[in-house]
Motif scaffolding. Structure first.
Motif, PDB file in Angstrom:
ATOM      1  N   ARG A   1       0.868  -1.302   0.050  1.00  0.00           N
ATOM      2  CA  ARG A   1      -0.099  -0.014  -0.069  1.00  0.00           C
ATOM      3  C   ARG A   1       0.918   1.300  -0.126  1.00  0.00           C
ATOM      4  O   ARG A   1       2.009   1.225   0.244  1.00  0.00           O
ATOM      5  N   GLN A   2       0.200   2.194  -0.404  1.00  0.00           N
ATOM      6  CA  GLN A   2       0.926   3.627  -0.447  1.00  0.00           C
ATOM      7  C   GLN A   2       0.885   3.989   0.851  1.00  0.00           C
ATOM      8  O   GLN A   2       0.226   3.829   1.848  1.00  0.00           O
ATOM      9  N   PRO A   3       1.897   5.149   1.480  1.00  0.00           N
ATOM     10  CA  PRO A   3       2.701   5.860   0.712  1.00  0.00           C
ATOM     11  C   PRO A   3       4.009   5.117   0.611  1.00  0.00           C
ATOM     12  O   PRO A   3       5.038   5.906   0.144  1.00  0.00           O
ATOM     13  N   ASP A   4       4.124   4.026   0.888  1.00  0.00           N
ATOM     14  CA  ASP A   4       5.507   3.253   1.073  1.00  0.00           C
ATOM     15  C   ASP A   4       6.317   3.242  -0.256  1.00  0.00           C
ATOM     16  O   ASP A   4       7.371   3.476  -0.095  1.00  0.00           O
ATOM     17  N   LYS A   5       5.516   3.397  -1.172  1.00  0.00           N
ATOM     18  CA  LYS A   5       6.382   3.218  -2.590  1.00  0.00           C
ATOM     19  C   LYS A   5       6.742   4.749  -3.062  1.00  0.00           C
ATOM     20  O   LYS A   5       7.274   4.669  -4.144  1.00  0.00           O
ATOM     21  N   GLU A   6       6.272   5.763  -2.544  1.00  0.00           N
ATOM     22  CA  GLU A   6       6.618   7.165  -2.637  1.00  0.00           C
ATOM     23  C   GLU A   6       7.894   7.383  -2.187  1.00  0.00           C
ATOM     24  O   GLU A   6       8.492   6.957  -1.272  1.00  0.00           O
ATOM     25  N   THR A   7       8.508   8.349  -3.065  1.00  0.00           N
ATOM     26  CA  THR A   7       9.997   8.750  -2.575  1.00  0.00           C
ATOM     27  C   THR A   7       9.768   9.875  -1.571  1.00  0.00           C
ATOM     28  O   THR A   7       8.810  10.615  -1.733  1.00  0.00           O
ATOM     29  N   THR A   8      10.575   9.935  -0.592  1.00  0.00           N
ATOM     30  CA  THR A   8      10.603  10.892   0.297  1.00  0.00           C
ATOM     31  C   THR A   8      12.181  11.247   0.918  1.00  0.00           C
ATOM     32  O   THR A   8      12.939  10.473   0.315  1.00  0.00           O
ATOM     33  N   THR A   9      12.188  11.830   1.789  1.00  0.00           N
ATOM     34  CA  THR A   9      13.428  12.159   2.362  1.00  0.00           C
ATOM     35  C   THR A   9      13.547  11.405   3.595  1.00  0.00           C
ATOM     36  O   THR A   9      12.811  11.320   4.391  1.00  0.00           O
ATOM     37  N   LEU A  10      14.846  11.262   4.065  1.00  0.00           N
ATOM     38  CA  LEU A  10      15.199  10.333   5.326  1.00  0.00           C
ATOM     39  C   LEU A  10      14.560  11.047   6.264  1.00  0.00           C
ATOM     40  O   LEU A  10      14.101  10.493   7.208  1.00  0.00           O
ATOM     41  N   ASP A  11      14.850  12.436   6.385  1.00  0.00           N
ATOM     42  CA  ASP A  11      14.357  13.174   7.729  1.00  0.00           C
ATOM     43  C   ASP A  11      12.713  12.973   7.722  1.00  0.00           C
ATOM     44  O   ASP A  11      12.202  12.765   8.837  1.00  0.00           O
ATOM     45  N   GLN A  12      12.190  13.250   6.474  1.00  0.00           N
ATOM     46  CA  GLN A  12      10.811  13.187   6.634  1.00  0.00           C
ATOM     47  C   GLN A  12      10.418  11.469   6.887  1.00  0.00           C
ATOM     48  O   GLN A  12       9.243  11.447   7.488  1.00  0.00           O
ATOM     49  N   TRP A  13      10.979  10.752   6.763  1.00  0.00           N
ATOM     50  CA  TRP A  13      10.545   9.245   6.948  1.00  0.00           C
ATOM     51  C   TRP A  13      10.786   9.008   8.329  1.00  0.00           C
ATOM     52  O   TRP A  13       9.908   8.431   8.842  1.00  0.00           O
ATOM     53  N   PHE A  14      11.769   9.421   9.161  1.00  0.00           N
ATOM     54  CA  PHE A  14      11.745   9.505  10.533  1.00  0.00           C
ATOM     55  C   PHE A  14      10.541  10.043  11.087  1.00  0.00           C
ATOM     56  O   PHE A  14       9.965   9.611  12.002  1.00  0.00           O
ATOM     57  N   THR A  15      10.299  11.293  10.660  1.00  0.00           N
ATOM     58  CA  THR A  15       9.337  12.126  11.165  1.00  0.00           C
ATOM     59  C   THR A  15       7.947  11.197  10.941  1.00  0.00           C
ATOM     60  O   THR A  15       7.154  11.016  12.148  1.00  0.00           O
ATOM     61  N   ASP A  16       7.620  10.557   9.930  1.00  0.00           N
ATOM     62  CA  ASP A  16       6.686  10.073   9.532  1.00  0.00           C
ATOM     63  C   ASP A  16       6.379   8.665  10.334  1.00  0.00           C
ATOM     64  O   ASP A  16       5.252   8.116  10.887  1.00  0.00           O
ATOM     65  N   HIS A  17       7.605   7.830  10.510  1.00  0.00           N
ATOM     66  CA  HIS A  17       7.319   6.455  10.706  1.00  0.00           C
ATOM     67  C   HIS A  17       8.063   6.076  12.154  1.00  0.00           C
ATOM     68  O   HIS A  17       7.979   5.007  12.674  1.00  0.00           O
ATOM     69  N   VAL A  18       8.863   6.997  12.612  1.00  0.00           N
ATOM     70  CA  VAL A  18       9.900   6.689  13.800  1.00  0.00           C
ATOM     71  C   VAL A  18       9.332   7.265  15.171  1.00  0.00           C
ATOM     72  O   VAL A  18       9.007   6.850  16.226  1.00  0.00           O
ATOM     73  N   ILE A  19       9.497   8.575  15.114  1.00  0.00           N
ATOM     74  CA  ILE A  19       9.525   9.513  16.399  1.00  0.00           C
ATOM     75  C   ILE A  19       7.987   9.445  16.796  1.00  0.00           C
ATOM     76  O   ILE A  19       6.937   9.500  15.933  1.00  0.00           O
ATOM     77  N   GLY A  20       7.908   9.813  18.372  1.00  0.00           N
ATOM     78  CA  GLY A  20       6.678  10.078  18.892  1.00  0.00           C
ATOM     79  C   GLY A  20       6.712  10.092  20.271  1.00  0.00           C
ATOM     80  O   GLY A  20       7.916   9.748  21.173  1.00  0.00           O
ATOM     81  N   GLY A  21       5.627  10.245  20.828  1.00  0.00           N
ATOM     82  CA  GLY A  21       5.538  10.435  22.288  1.00  0.00           C
ATOM     83  C   GLY A  21       5.562  12.073  22.779  1.00  0.00           C
ATOM     84  O   GLY A  21       5.885  12.692  21.932  1.00  0.00           O
ATOM     85  N   PRO A  22       5.501  12.215  24.210  1.00  0.00           N
ATOM     86  CA  PRO A  22       5.237  13.477  24.680  1.00  0.00           C
ATOM     87  C   PRO A  22       6.806  14.246  24.214  1.00  0.00           C
ATOM     88  O   PRO A  22       7.988  13.703  24.538  1.00  0.00           O
ATOM     89  N   GLY A  23       6.592  15.505  23.497  1.00  0.00           N
ATOM     90  CA  GLY A  23       8.028  16.146  23.212  1.00  0.00           C
ATOM     91  C   GLY A  23       8.761  15.615  22.427  1.00  0.00           C
ATOM     92  O   GLY A  23       9.716  16.257  21.837  1.00  0.00           O
ATOM     93  N   ALA A  24       8.261  14.798  21.527  1.00  0.00           N
ATOM     94  CA  ALA A  24       9.275  13.971  20.331  1.00  0.00           C
ATOM     95  C   ALA A  24       9.604  15.202  19.319  1.00  0.00           C
ATOM     96  O   ALA A  24       9.152  15.810  19.086  1.00  0.00           O
ATOM     97  N   PHE A  25      10.834  14.964  19.112  1.00  0.00           N
ATOM     98  CA  PHE A  25      11.647  15.554  18.052  1.00  0.00           C
ATOM     99  C   PHE A  25      12.620  14.797  17.217  1.00  0.00           C
ATOM    100  O   PHE A  25      12.995  14.009  17.581  1.00  0.00           O
ATOM    101  N   LEU A  26      12.883  15.676  16.026  1.00  0.00           N
ATOM    102  CA  LEU A  26      13.889  15.118  15.278  1.00  0.00           C
ATOM    103  C   LEU A  26      14.894  16.153  15.216  1.00  0.00           C
ATOM    104  O   LEU A  26      14.688  17.446  14.879  1.00  0.00           O
ATOM    105  N   MET A  27      16.382  15.824  14.972  1.00  0.00           N
ATOM    106  CA  MET A  27      17.372  16.325  14.884  1.00  0.00           C
ATOM    107  C   MET A  27      18.313  15.632  13.803  1.00  0.00           C
ATOM    108  O   MET A  27      19.104  14.952  13.987  1.00  0.00           O
ATOM    109  N   ALA A  28      18.465  16.229  12.611  1.00  0.00           N
ATOM    110  CA  ALA A  28      19.306  15.594  11.391  1.00  0.00           C
ATOM    111  C   ALA A  28      20.583  15.928  11.537  1.00  0.00           C
ATOM    112  O   ALA A  28      21.189  17.229  11.916  1.00  0.00           O
ATOM    113  N   ALA A  29      21.385  15.047  11.331  1.00  0.00           N
ATOM    114  CA  ALA A  29      23.116  15.362  11.092  1.00  0.00           C
ATOM    115  C   ALA A  29      23.332  15.179   9.721  1.00  0.00           C
ATOM    116  O   ALA A  29      23.010  14.150   8.910  1.00  0.00           O
TER     117      ALA A  29
END
Length: 290
Positions: free
Chosen positions: A219-247
């Motif tokens: 199913r979609q949107p897995d076959k769509e191209t995205t950026t690594l930081d957006q993928w982390f945002t959409d599928h990894v981080i979560g919980g109170p105060g969750a954030f992402l910081m890219a290197a």
């Protein structure tokens, strides 16, 4: 003058004093190697480090050195010592095909403690893997790492770094394991390592589960191209105060981690001066919010 005790009276007094000593110890806690762990911690920090096939010896060294330097950073140490309880717990896991604990739960309550842990991190041997099995790592954290926290912590934070997307599980399985961690009142923060020209753009038209060859995602949107930081945002981080910081590359890993540690330990939020730091909206900080 009181005459000295002799024979049976002396032995009886000795036994009484010994019993009184043991009763006092039982009331106040027996001394042990883990006696210092009786104190409540401000945060229990789980540092999950990617050691998959794309992480060669040099990239591994940059990650370990970045973690060690972050622990020695005056800003990080200040954040630790100025917390409500003045200490944190930290553990580390290396993950690829599976998750392997490489540093047991350890308390940091002084500058000396921070430097000692940094020295341990620098000596950790490189244990690489092949796949990027993030869902498996999250399952291991939920089943074995969080339940093993030795004392009460005000917050539990899983700090996930990596340079790729999960290539062992599909999106639904990944979300299930992520939500399993969030259900334990933990926060998952992300540190995607973006290597220009290599992995800034990602996609998952197929995933490879070890032993099962290549399987198409359904199913979609897995076959769509995205950026690594957006993928982390959409599928990894979560919980109170969750954030992402890219290197921006492995050489930038230490800089990103230092800022990330200060934010996680002090329970602060992303600030405008912190580059590539993105917080979740309030609606997406809870399990199942994606």
């Amino acid at each position: 003058m009181i005459p000295p005790l002799r024979g049976r009276d002396a032995r009886a007094l000795g036994v009484s004093l010994l019993l009184a000593t043991w009763i006092g110890l039982l009331a106040n806690g027996l001394p042990s190697a883990r006696a210092g762990l009786g104190l409540q911690a401000d945060v229990a920090l789980i540092v999950a480090v990617d050691v998959s096939q794309s992480v060669d010896q040099e990239r591994y060294r940059l990650q370990m050195e970045g973690i060690a330097q972050a622990l020695e950073d005056p800003g990080v140490i200040s954040a630790i010592l100025n917390g409500a309880n003045g200490n944190i717990l930290i553990t580390m896991i290396a993950w690829a095909d599976s998750a392997t604990p490489v540093l047991d739960w350890t308390r940091i309550s002084s500058k000396a403690d921070a430097y000692n842990v940094a020295a341990l991190v620098r000596r950790l041997p490189h244990k690489g893997g092949e796949f990027t099995c993030m869902a498996r790592m999250l399952r291991g954290v939920a089943l074995r790492v969080i339940p093993d926290i030795p004392v009460k912590a005000n917050r539990v934070v899983l700090d996930v770094s990596g340079d790729g997307i999960d290539n062992c599980s599909d999106r639904d399985a990944l979300h299930e394991e992520r939500d399993r961690v969030l259900a334990l009142s933990a926060t998952i923060n992300g540190l995607p390592i973006i290597v220009p020209g290599e992995n800034e753009t990602v996609g998952s038209g197929a995933y490879r589960a070890p032993g099962f060859g290549l399987r198409e995602l359904s199913r979609q949107p897995d076959k769509e191209t995205t950026t690594l930081d957006q993928w982390f945002t959409d599928h990894v981080i979560g919980g109170p105060g969750a954030f992402l910081m890219a290197a921006q590359g492995y050489a930038d890993f230490g800089r990103a981690l230092r800022q990330k540690f200060v934010t996680e330990i002090s329970d602060a939020t992303c600030a405008p001066a912190m580059p590539r730091c993105v917080m979740l909206t309030k609606e997406r900080r809870v399990a199942g919010g994606v």
